[in-house]
Design a protein around this motif. Structure first.
Motif, PDB file in Angstrom:
ATOM      1  N   ASP A   4      25.430 -18.452   0.792  1.00  0.00           N
ATOM      2  CA  ASP A   4      24.413 -17.402   0.702  1.00  0.00           C
ATOM      3  C   ASP A   4      24.270 -16.902  -0.736  1.00  0.00           C
ATOM      4  N   PRO A   5      23.076 -16.996  -1.318  1.00  0.00           N
ATOM      5  CA  PRO A   5      22.904 -16.612  -2.729  1.00  0.00           C
ATOM      6  C   PRO A   5      23.139 -15.135  -2.990  1.00  0.00           C
ATOM      7  N   ASP A   6      22.846 -14.276  -2.007  1.00  0.00           N
ATOM      8  CA  ASP A   6      23.106 -12.851  -2.196  1.00  0.00           C
ATOM      9  C   ASP A   6      24.612 -12.579  -2.237  1.00  0.00           C
ATOM     10  N   ASN A   7      25.357 -13.227  -1.345  1.00  0.00           N
ATOM     11  CA  ASN A   7      26.810 -13.106  -1.381  1.00  0.00           C
ATOM     12  C   ASN A   7      27.368 -13.609  -2.709  1.00  0.00           C
ATOM     13  N   ALA A   8      26.774 -14.705  -3.201  1.00  0.00           N
ATOM     14  CA  ALA A   8      27.256 -15.311  -4.441  1.00  0.00           C
ATOM     15  C   ALA A   8      27.048 -14.371  -5.624  1.00  0.00           C
ATOM     16  N   ARG A   9      25.891 -13.738  -5.677  1.00  0.00           N
ATOM     17  CA  ARG A   9      25.624 -12.788  -6.769  1.00  0.00           C
ATOM     18  C   ARG A   9      26.541 -11.573  -6.667  1.00  0.00           C
ATOM     19  N   VAL A  49      33.391 -21.441  -2.979  1.00  0.00           N
ATOM     20  CA  VAL A  49      32.058 -22.006  -2.739  1.00  0.00           C
ATOM     21  C   VAL A  49      30.980 -21.104  -3.333  1.00  0.00           C
ATOM     22  N   LEU A  50      31.127 -19.804  -3.114  1.00  0.00           N
ATOM     23  CA  LEU A  50      30.140 -18.864  -3.652  1.00  0.00           C
ATOM     24  C   LEU A  50      30.091 -18.919  -5.172  1.00  0.00           C
ATOM     25  N   PHE A  51      31.232 -19.127  -5.811  1.00  0.00           N
ATOM     26  CA  PHE A  51      31.237 -19.264  -7.262  1.00  0.00           C
ATOM     27  C   PHE A  51      30.381 -20.453  -7.686  1.00  0.00           C
ATOM     28  N   ALA A  52      30.522 -21.577  -6.988  1.00  0.00           N
ATOM     29  CA  ALA A  52      29.739 -22.772  -7.344  1.00  0.00           C
ATOM     30  C   ALA A  52      28.243 -22.506  -7.200  1.00  0.00           C
ATOM     31  N   VAL A  53      27.868 -21.766  -6.162  1.00  0.00           N
ATOM     32  CA  VAL A  53      26.457 -21.441  -5.932  1.00  0.00           C
ATOM     33  C   VAL A  53      25.896 -20.609  -7.085  1.00  0.00           C
ATOM     34  N   HIS A  58      37.833 -22.062   4.540  1.00  0.00           N
ATOM     35  CA  HIS A  58      36.868 -20.995   4.236  1.00  0.00           C
ATOM     36  C   HIS A  58      36.192 -20.491   5.516  1.00  0.00           C
ATOM     37  N   GLN A  59      36.191 -21.327   6.566  1.00  0.00           N
ATOM     38  CA  GLN A  59      35.568 -20.910   7.824  1.00  0.00           C
ATOM     39  C   GLN A  59      36.373 -19.823   8.543  1.00  0.00           C
ATOM     40  N   SER A  60      37.571 -19.542   8.040  1.00  0.00           N
ATOM     41  CA  SER A  60      38.398 -18.492   8.647  1.00  0.00           C
ATOM     42  C   SER A  60      37.957 -17.091   8.267  1.00  0.00           C
ATOM     43  N   SER A  61      37.261 -16.982   7.117  1.00  0.00           N
ATOM     44  CA  SER A  61      36.880 -15.638   6.681  1.00  0.00           C
ATOM     45  C   SER A  61      35.824 -15.679   5.585  1.00  0.00           C
ATOM     46  N   PRO A  62      34.800 -14.828   5.694  1.00  0.00           N
ATOM     47  CA  PRO A  62      33.929 -14.594   4.544  1.00  0.00           C
ATOM     48  C   PRO A  62      34.681 -13.756   3.514  1.00  0.00           C
ATOM     49  N   VAL A  63      34.063 -13.501   2.386  1.00  0.00           N
ATOM     50  CA  VAL A  63      34.628 -12.543   1.441  1.00  0.00           C
ATOM     51  C   VAL A  63      34.369 -11.137   1.997  1.00  0.00           C
ATOM     52  N   VAL A  64      35.429 -10.395   2.203  1.00  0.00           N
ATOM     53  CA  VAL A  64      35.300  -9.017   2.684  1.00  0.00           C
ATOM     54  C   VAL A  64      35.235  -8.128   1.442  1.00  0.00           C
ATOM     55  N   PHE A  65      34.030  -7.895   0.979  1.00  0.00           N
ATOM     56  CA  PHE A  65      33.822  -7.280  -0.330  1.00  0.00           C
ATOM     57  C   PHE A  65      34.457  -5.902  -0.468  1.00  0.00           C
ATOM     58  N   ASP A  66      34.535  -5.163   0.618  1.00  0.00           N
ATOM     59  CA  ASP A  66      35.087  -3.820   0.529  1.00  0.00           C
ATOM     60  C   ASP A  66      36.606  -3.780   0.600  1.00  0.00           C
ATOM     61  N   ASP A  67      37.228  -4.950   0.808  1.00  0.00           N
ATOM     62  CA  ASP A  67      38.692  -4.954   0.914  1.00  0.00           C
ATOM     63  C   ASP A  67      39.252  -6.337   0.577  1.00  0.00           C
TER      64      ASP A  67
END
Length: 310
Positions: free
Chosen positions: A291-296, A193-197, A162-171
């Motif tokens: 990050d909770p904002d990313n998770a939402r 991870v964000l799903f678990a959060v 997961h350290q290779s990339s965040p979620v790139v929401f626009d693509d």
């Protein structure tokens, strides 16, 4: 700043050792991808606690062979096999619609790694679709069953990748970026991870908790696109057996130490530190993955993508 959760277990602990003394008789568990690799040993350890375990697999014949083997080694005959293709929304919907009664443990274990560029019929990039979106649909589809348990746990198998990339929401589907198998894998594992959060935050009143984990480096069929055992990417002393690789999943599914705990990320059976740069080890969790904002935002995007697939 809160202290990280520490347990008596570590790198070399096995799934059986972690589950020793745990009694889940009368409880029910689902393990995805339980026909090979660490999924088999996760299911075996849960069966050893007396739980009824459903192996959610694409290949039901392979699942039946595993179920028979687990019954032979544990004496537990409450093994079920059900077909589940995480890349097919209809298959996930069929699985969740058929489920009846409460569910105590959901282990989102199935996954693909660094595969060549592929997209589902719905247009989703395959790794994001398999590793995150299919499991998201599964968990939300089973929400009522998880809530009925009153203290259900969701275990999400992520990766240090997961350290290779965040979620790139626009693509998320690499429609504009050049496809890179490791960036796609990393994005999907961050999504885990964000799903678990967000699941922990959103479903707290239902008594549902979700935690993510890095199982370790284990040679399984997951590495079929990456060179496998001879690739030399991981030092030999860091390689785990499948029994060791399943230990952290089983800890999160069963340990009293995790009662009421969610939204965390574990490595080698212990919560790992948050990092702001690649750790250079198999430990550490990127701050953006918690990050909770990313998770939402990911939750909202996932709902939108699934609605478009319906």
């Amino acid at each position: 700043m809160r202290a990280l959760i520490r347990t008596p277990f570590g790198f070399a602990s096995t799934a059986a050792e972690v589950a020793a003394g745990i009694d889940l008789t009368g409880r029910r568990a689902v393990v995805t991808g339980a026909s090979s690799g660490i999924g088999v040993e996760t299911a075996r350890a849960l069966a050893g606690t007396g739980a009824e375990v459903t192996l959610a697999v694409r290949d039901t014949a392979a699942g039946e062979r595993v179920a028979k083997d687990i019954t032979g080694s544990t004496g537990n005959r409450a093994l079920r096999v059900a077909r589940l293709d995480l890349t097919d929304p209809a298959s996930v919907a069929e699985f969740t619609a058929a489920w009846q009664g409460p569910l105590h443990v959901l282990v989102n274990n199935a996954g693909v790694m660094a595969c060549p560029e592929q997209h589902t019929p719905q247009g989703r990039e395959l790794q994001f679709a398999t590793n995150h979106l299919g499991h998201f649909a599964l968990a939300t589809g089973l929400h009522t069953a998880l809530a009925a348990d009153g203290a259900a746990r969701i275990v999400v198998v992520s990766s240090t990748g997961h350290q290779s990339s965040p979620v790139v929401f626009d693509d998320v589907d690499f429609a504009f970026r050049a496809y890179d198998p490791w960036l796609a894998y990393g994005q999907s594992k961050t999504a885990n991870v964000l799903f678990a959060v967000e699941a922990t935050r959103r479903w707290a009143d239902d008594g549902i908790t979700a935690n993510a984990l890095m199982p370790g480096a284990i040679y399984t069929n997951l590495q079929r696109h990456t060179g496998g055992k001879g690739s030399g990417k991981v030092p030999a002393e860091l390689i785990k057996t499948t029994e060791q690789g399943a230990a952290t999943s089983v800890l999160l599914a069963t340990s009293p130490l995790l009662e009421g705990i969610g939204g965390r990320y574990f490595v080698d059976c212990n919560e790992t530190e948050t990092v702001d740069r690649r750790s250079g080890t198999l430990g550490g969790v990127a701050r953006y993955a918690l990050d909770p904002d990313n998770a939402r935002r990911l939750w909202a995007l996932s709902e939108k993508l699934l609605a478009g697939a319906a």
